[in-house]
Write a protein that holds these residues in place. Structure first.
Motif, mmCIF file in Angstrom:
data_model
loop_
_atom_site.group_PDB
_atom_site.id
_atom_site.type_symbol
_atom_site.label_atom_id
_atom_site.label_comp_id
_atom_site.label_asym_id
_atom_site.label_seq_id
_atom_site.Cartn_x
_atom_site.Cartn_y
_atom_site.Cartn_z
ATOM 1 N N ASP A 369 1.759 -3.840 9.655
ATOM 2 C CA ASP A 369 3.181 -4.171 9.788
ATOM 3 C C ASP A 369 3.404 -5.388 10.682
ATOM 4 O O ASP A 369 2.658 -5.636 11.642
ATOM 5 C CB ASP A 369 3.944 -3.002 10.406
ATOM 6 C CG ASP A 369 4.145 -1.855 9.428
ATOM 7 O OD1 ASP A 369 3.732 -1.991 8.260
ATOM 8 O OD2 ASP A 369 4.714 -0.819 9.842
ATOM 9 N N HIS A 381 8.394 -8.345 4.384
ATOM 10 C CA HIS A 381 7.182 -7.643 3.955
ATOM 11 C C HIS A 381 6.989 -7.722 2.445
ATOM 12 O O HIS A 381 5.848 -7.797 1.966
ATOM 13 C CB HIS A 381 7.217 -6.184 4.428
ATOM 14 C CG HIS A 381 6.857 -6.029 5.877
ATOM 15 N ND1 HIS A 381 7.796 -6.108 6.885
ATOM 16 C CD2 HIS A 381 5.662 -5.831 6.483
ATOM 17 C CE1 HIS A 381 7.185 -5.952 8.053
ATOM 18 N NE2 HIS A 381 5.899 -5.788 7.833
ATOM 19 N N LEU A 397 -3.505 -1.966 3.122
ATOM 20 C CA LEU A 397 -2.314 -1.998 3.963
ATOM 21 C C LEU A 397 -2.186 -0.756 4.827
ATOM 22 O O LEU A 397 -2.630 0.328 4.446
ATOM 23 C CB LEU A 397 -1.067 -2.120 3.081
ATOM 24 C CG LEU A 397 -1.014 -3.306 2.114
ATOM 25 C CD1 LEU A 397 0.139 -3.140 1.134
ATOM 26 C CD2 LEU A 397 -0.877 -4.610 2.884
ATOM 27 N N SER A 402 4.797 -1.804 5.780
ATOM 28 C CA SER A 402 3.871 -2.363 4.792
ATOM 29 C C SER A 402 3.984 -1.706 3.425
ATOM 30 O O SER A 402 3.392 -2.179 2.449
ATOM 31 C CB SER A 402 2.425 -2.255 5.298
ATOM 32 O OG SER A 402 2.222 -3.137 6.380
ATOM 33 N N THR A 405 5.259 -4.317 1.515
ATOM 34 C CA THR A 405 4.221 -5.281 1.153
ATOM 35 C C THR A 405 3.534 -4.831 -0.133
ATOM 36 O O THR A 405 3.237 -5.633 -1.018
ATOM 37 C CB THR A 405 3.184 -5.407 2.284
ATOM 38 O OG1 THR A 405 3.849 -5.645 3.530
ATOM 39 C CG2 THR A 405 2.213 -6.537 2.011
ATOM 40 N N HIS A 421 -2.472 1.530 0.094
ATOM 41 C CA HIS A 421 -1.767 1.750 1.358
ATOM 42 C C HIS A 421 -2.324 2.996 2.010
ATOM 43 O O HIS A 421 -2.545 4.014 1.343
ATOM 44 C CB HIS A 421 -0.263 1.909 1.112
ATOM 45 C CG HIS A 421 0.535 2.004 2.371
ATOM 46 N ND1 HIS A 421 0.707 3.191 3.046
ATOM 47 C CD2 HIS A 421 1.187 1.057 3.079
ATOM 48 C CE1 HIS A 421 1.433 2.970 4.120
ATOM 49 N NE2 HIS A 421 1.748 1.690 4.172
#
Length: 477
Positions: A369, A381, A397, A402, A405, A421
Motif C-alpha cells: 500500500d 492504487h 500485492l 492494494s 491495485t 493479492h
C-alpha cells in the motif's frame, strides 16, 4: 554541538530560569532520557502519543544539567517556556546564526533523501560538509541536525519533510538556508494538504528562511514548479531532462546494470557524468546536486574545470541510503530493494527502473500500500495497477488499498494467474520464493508501514540457502 551556555539558551528561546546557573556550559541537548549524557540539557517534547515531561525525573537521574519545561512550576534547575518544540527550533535558529556555514535545504514529494545524499557527496569534494543523518527531517529532527553544526563545517545539507501546512515554514526559519531546493510536487501527504496546489503551497514555505541573496533550485520538468519561473524574488535555477529551457539539463541518457551515464549542459559548460544509481528520476536528483555544487563553486570562484571534476567525483561516490532502490544480486537474481517508502511518484519511478532493467528472466513487482493518500487512494492504487501490469510478468500485492491495485492490473489485461493479492507477509514471501528463478528481476516497494523488508530478507535467505545447497551438490559429484 560547540560551546553554549544556559544564558545563551535562555536568550535564544526566551525561557524563564528557576534557580539556574546561567554560566553553565552544556555538553549537548537531548530529547530522550534513555540516551541522555551527563551534562546535557533535557528538552521534553510533547507528541501525539507521548509526553516527554513524564521522563524529567529520569533525565535528572541520568545527569541532565538542566531541564527545559512547558509545565509551569518552580523546580530548581529548570528553564520554563510555553512550547518546548518551538523552543528547540528557536535554540537551533540562534545557534545557526553563530556560523557562516552555507546551508542547503531540500524538500519535495519524493527524492528528498537521495538528493540530499547526492548534494552532500558533491559538496564534500569541495569542503567539510554536514548533512541530515537518517530520517531527522521533521520538526524535531531538523533542529537537532542544525545543532550538530561546528566551526569546521563550511557547508551543510538539511532535508525537510512535512505532513501539514506550516511545518516547513517553522523548519526553514530555524535553519536559515542559503539555497532552497524542491525536487518535485507529487501527491505524497495529499490526505492532509487537499491537492497538488496545496502541496505546492506547503513545499514553497522553504523559501521563507532565505536571505536576500539566497538561491532557489527547482525541477523544471515539474509543471507546477515551472509555473514559478519569473515569479520569485530570489535567483532561481531550473534543472530538467525534458524541459530544455532549464538552465541545467541532461541528455544522452543511458542506463546500465550499475547506474546511469549522461551528459549535462549548464551555463558554465558541459560535463559527462557516471552515476551509480538506476533510473531517470535519479538523473533529475543528480541534476539538483549539480546545480547546488555549481552555486557553491560560483560563490567560491573556483576554476570551472576543477569544479566539474569535483562534481563528477562526488556523484561517482554516491551510495543509496538503506532500502532506497538498492540493487542486490543473489544467485543470478536481481532485487531492486526500495522498501523504505512509497507514493505515486516514487512508485512510478521504481516501475520505470524495473521496466528498463536488463533481464534474462521474469520481471516481478512486489507492491504494498501507499499510505496517507486520503480520498486519492483508490484512484492512485488503480493507476498503479495499470502501470505495473505494463512492465511486470508477475505482480504480488499486499495491503488493503492494494486491492485496488489488483483491480487496475486486471482491467489493463493482466491475467489473474500472473497477479495475486495476499493477506500476510509470510504467505506473500512463500509465493515469491516459489516463482523466483535465475535471471529474474524483482522490485519490492511499499510504504514504510508495510514492512516489505521482511519479504526481501526472506527471499535473500532462500537464495543464499539455495546457492549453498547447489554448491554442496557440485562438490559431491
Amino acid at each position: 554541538m560547540e560551546r553554549i551556555t544556559l544564558r545563551e539558551i535562555v536568550e535564544y528561546c526566551s525561557a524563564h530560569p528557576c534557580e539556574v546557573d546561567l554560566k553553565t556550559v552544556i555538553e549537548g541537548i537531548s530529547i530522550d532520557s534513555r540516551s541522555l549524557k551527563q551534562g546535557e540539557l533535557f528538552i521534553p517534547i510533547i507528541g501525539e502519543k507521548f509526553n516527554g515531561h513524564n521522563f524529567i525525573d529520569k533525565a535528572r537521574e541520568a545527569g541532565a544539567v538542566a531541564v527545559l519545561s512547558a509545565q509551569r512550576g518552580s523546580d530548581p534547575g529548570t528553564l520554563y517556556v510555553d512550547d518546548t518544540l518551538q523552543a528547540l527550533l528557536d535554540i537551533a535558529r540562534g545557534y545557526r546564526k553563530r556560523f557562516s556555514t552555507r546551508i542547503t535545504a531540500i524538500t519535495g514529494s519524493s527524492g528528498k533523501t537521495t538528493t540530499k545524499e547526492m548534494c552532500a557527496a558533491v559538496l564534500s569534494e569541495f569542503m567539510p560538509t554536514l548533512k541530515t543523518e537518517g530520517n531527522l527531517n521533521n520538526l524535531v529532527g531538523l533542529p537537532l541536525s542544525v545543532l550538530r553544526l561546528g566551526s569546521g563545517h563550511r557547508a551543510a545539507v538539511f532535508e525537510m519533510g512535512m505532513n501539514r501546512f506550516g511545518e516547513i515554514s517553522r523548519m526553514t526559519r530555524a535553519a536559515l538556508p542559503d539555497i532552497s531546493v524542491i525536487t518535485n510536487i507529487g501527491t505524497a501527504h495529499i490526505e492532509h494538504l487537499g491537492s497538488q496546489k496545496g502541496i505546492l503551497k506547503a513545499k514553497t514555505e522553504i523559501f521563507e528562511g532565505l536571505p536576500p541573496d539566497g538561491v532557489v533550485i527547482l525541477n523544471g520538468d515539474d509543471p507546477l514548479l515551472w509555473e514559478l519561473k519569473g515569479k520569485l524574488p530570489p535567483k532561481t535555477v531550473f534543472f530538467g531532462i525534458s524541459n530544455k529551457d532549464c538552465e541545467i539539463t541532461a541528455g544522452n541518457i543511458l542506463q546500465t546494470r550499475d547506474g546511469m551515464c549522461f551528459s549535462v549542459s549548464s551555463p558554465y559548460g558541459d560535463l559527462e557524468v557516471d552515476l551509480p544509481a538506476i533510473g531517470k528520476h535519479n538523473v533529475l536528483n543528480a541534476l539538483a546536486a549539480i546545480a547546488v555544487g555549481l552555486e557553491y563553486a560560483d560563490n567560491d570562484r573556483t576554476e570551472v574545470q576543477e569544479v566539474f571534476n569535483l562534481i563528477k567525483e562526488g556523484l561517482s561516490c554516491y551510495r543509496c541510503a538503506d532500502m532506497r532502490q538498492n540493487i542486490i544480486s543473489k544467485s543470478g537474481v536481481t532485487i531492486i530493494d526500495d522498501c523504505y517508502n512509497a507514493n505515486p511518484d516514487s512508485m512510478s519511478a521504481a516501475l520505470g527502473v524495473l521496466s528498463s532493467y536488463p533481464s534474462s528472466g521474469k520481471k516481478i513487482a512486489v507492491l504494498g500500500d501507499m499510505l496517507e493518500l486520503g480520498d486519492y487512494s483508490e484512484q492512485a492504487h488503480r493507476a498503479l495497477g495499470e502501470e505495473a501490469a505494463k512492465c511486470s510478468d508477475n505482480i504480488l500485492l499486499i495491503g488493503t488499498a492494494s486491492e485496488n491495485t489488483l483491480l487496475g492490473a486486471i482491467q489493463i489485461g493482466k491475467l489473474t494467474s500472473q497477479i495475486a493479492h495476499f493477506e500476510d507477509i509470510e504467505e506473500l514471501s512463500r509465493e515469491l520464493i516459489s516463482i523466483t528463478s535465475k535471471g529474474d528481476v524483482i522490485l519490492i516497494k511499499g510504504s514504510r508501514g508495510m514492512r516489505l523488508e521482511q519479504v526481501r530478507d526472506a527471499l535473500i535467505e532462500s537464495l543464499d540457502s539455495g546457492l549453498e545447497n547447489k554448491e554442496q551438490g557440485e562438490i559431491g559429484q
